[in-house]
Enzyme design. Structure first.
Site, short mmCIF file in Angstrom:
data_model
loop_
_atom_site.label_atom_id
_atom_site.label_comp_id
_atom_site.label_asym_id
_atom_site.label_seq_id
_atom_site.Cartn_x
_atom_site.Cartn_y
_atom_site.Cartn_z
N GLN A 99 41.71 108.13 26.69
CA GLN A 99 41.50 109.62 25.88
C GLN A 99 41.61 109.26 24.32
O GLN A 99 42.25 108.70 23.90
CB GLN A 99 42.64 110.48 26.17
CG GLN A 99 42.48 111.81 25.35
CD GLN A 99 41.23 112.66 25.64
OE1 GLN A 99 40.99 112.77 26.98
NE2 GLN A 99 40.76 113.31 24.69
N LYS A 103 40.71 118.13 32.28
CA LYS A 103 40.09 116.98 33.28
C LYS A 103 40.58 116.90 34.90
O LYS A 103 39.87 116.77 35.74
CB LYS A 103 39.75 115.72 32.57
CG LYS A 103 39.20 115.91 31.16
CD LYS A 103 39.09 114.54 30.22
CE LYS A 103 38.56 114.84 29.05
NZ LYS A 103 38.68 113.77 28.05
N ASP A 125 32.94 107.86 30.38
CA ASP A 125 32.67 108.34 29.27
C ASP A 125 31.39 107.98 28.40
O ASP A 125 30.81 108.64 27.40
CB ASP A 125 34.00 108.11 28.07
CG ASP A 125 35.10 109.29 28.18
OD1 ASP A 125 34.84 110.25 28.75
OD2 ASP A 125 36.08 109.01 27.67
#
Ligand code: BQF
Length: 298
Positions: A102, A58, A125
């Site tokens: 994460q 990422k 997200d």
């Protein structure tokens, strides 16, 4: 419907590169207008090798398109309250546009509590209940990157989902549930079946699919007998299988037995080089959107 002239492989490398090129151009315009570059903050707890690799990927993609990043690495034994303190600080930091934690988190931390703590306006997200609710209601803000990426792969490969029988195998909050909703929208108009580990006759469902999405989390879960001739097959799985011939001792495979299914499929996504790369690319789109939201003060 499927475009019979198109190549069989839906190439995630090529499609994700196209998305990154578009995001980079949009960010160039954005900074030319006098804005600072978008800023993405990532939080990584513990030393899960796969999670570390995902975050590095990422960061690399973000750098390519002109998104600044900062990853906070916390020890595996970090308390939930220390993690929540960091999330609250990042929520309050006006230089942070997008914020992701994460997953998975260590067992002593409640993932839902942490997801709920992320400011929904920074939740790139798209996992916060406000953003999932907005998606369900048809006024999405951030669409979770994997289902968003799958929709983008379909449209960019000219797969028209109108009237298709779509079968999604897997009911996670991150893939199956949001994807089913995206396929149901009036912009996609698929008829959607969601299968899961307790589905009675899985193959009877998958064989009826014009569009089959495998997000079950098990290697070779879908074989050729479970797929109808001419189906579009999207493989979301990321599984490690032992392979002594590789440097690491393993290789990545999807949930689809690729060699078995490929001859029957009209289109199929590979692993690696499929949905995962598109997932990463869509995070960049969400982060640019976060910067725009921040600048508007909404
Ligand atoms: C590829 C993920 C399970 C749990 C947490 C490219 C990725 C993966 C594969 C990637 C994933 C999976 C991500 C490939 C992000 C997708 O070429 O096949 C990219 O980086 N992903 C994650 O952040 O957390 C996960 C899967």
């Amino acid at each position: 419907m499927t475009d019979a002239t198109a190549p069989k492989l839906i190439d995630g490398r090529e499609l994700a590169q196209a998305v990154r090129d578009e995001v980079r151009a949009a960010i160039n315009d954005w900074t030319d207008e006098g804005h600072r570059p978008p800023f993405l903050s990532a939080v990584l707890v513990g030393d899960n090798a796969a999670s570390e690799a995902y975050v590095r990927g990422k960061e690399k993609d973000a750098a390519e398109v002109g998104i600044d990043t900062n990853t906070h690495h916390l020890d595996a034994d970090t308390s939930q309250s220390a993690l929540l303190d960091l999330v609250h600080n990042l929520n309050a930091d006006p230089s942070v546009d997008g914020l992701l934690v994460q997953l998975p988190l260590p067992d002593h931390i409640d993932e839902q509590t942490v997801i709920d703590a992320v400011d929904p306006s920074k939740d790139v997200d798209g996992f916060h209940p406000e953003n999932l609710g907005r998606l369900l209601r048809g006024t999405p803000r951030y669409i979770p990157a994997t289902p968003y990426g799958i929709m983008e792969m379909l449209s960019r490969s000219n797969v028209d989902t109108e009237g298709m029988d779509a079968v999604v195998v897997g009911r996670s909050n991150i893939v199956g549930k949001p994807l089913a909703n995206l396929l149901l929208r009036r912009t996609a108009n698929a008829t959607v079946t969601v299968c899961h580990s307790r589905t009675r006759d899985l193959a009877a469902h998958t064989r009826r699919a014009d569009l089959l999405v495998a997000a079950a989390g098990q290697a070779a879960f879908i074989d050729g007998d479970m797929v109808t001739e001419g189906a579009v097959v999207i493989d979301v799985g990321i599984n490690r299988v032992e392979d002594a011939s590789t440097e690491r001792g393993y290789r990545l495979v999807g949930d689809v037995d690729f060699d078995d299914v490929r001859p029957k499929a009209a289109r199929i996504t590979p692993v690696p080089g499929g949905v995962g790369l598109m997932t990463r690319a869509m995070l960049l789109k969400n982060t640019l959107q976060a910067a725009r939201l921040r600048a508007e003060g909404s």
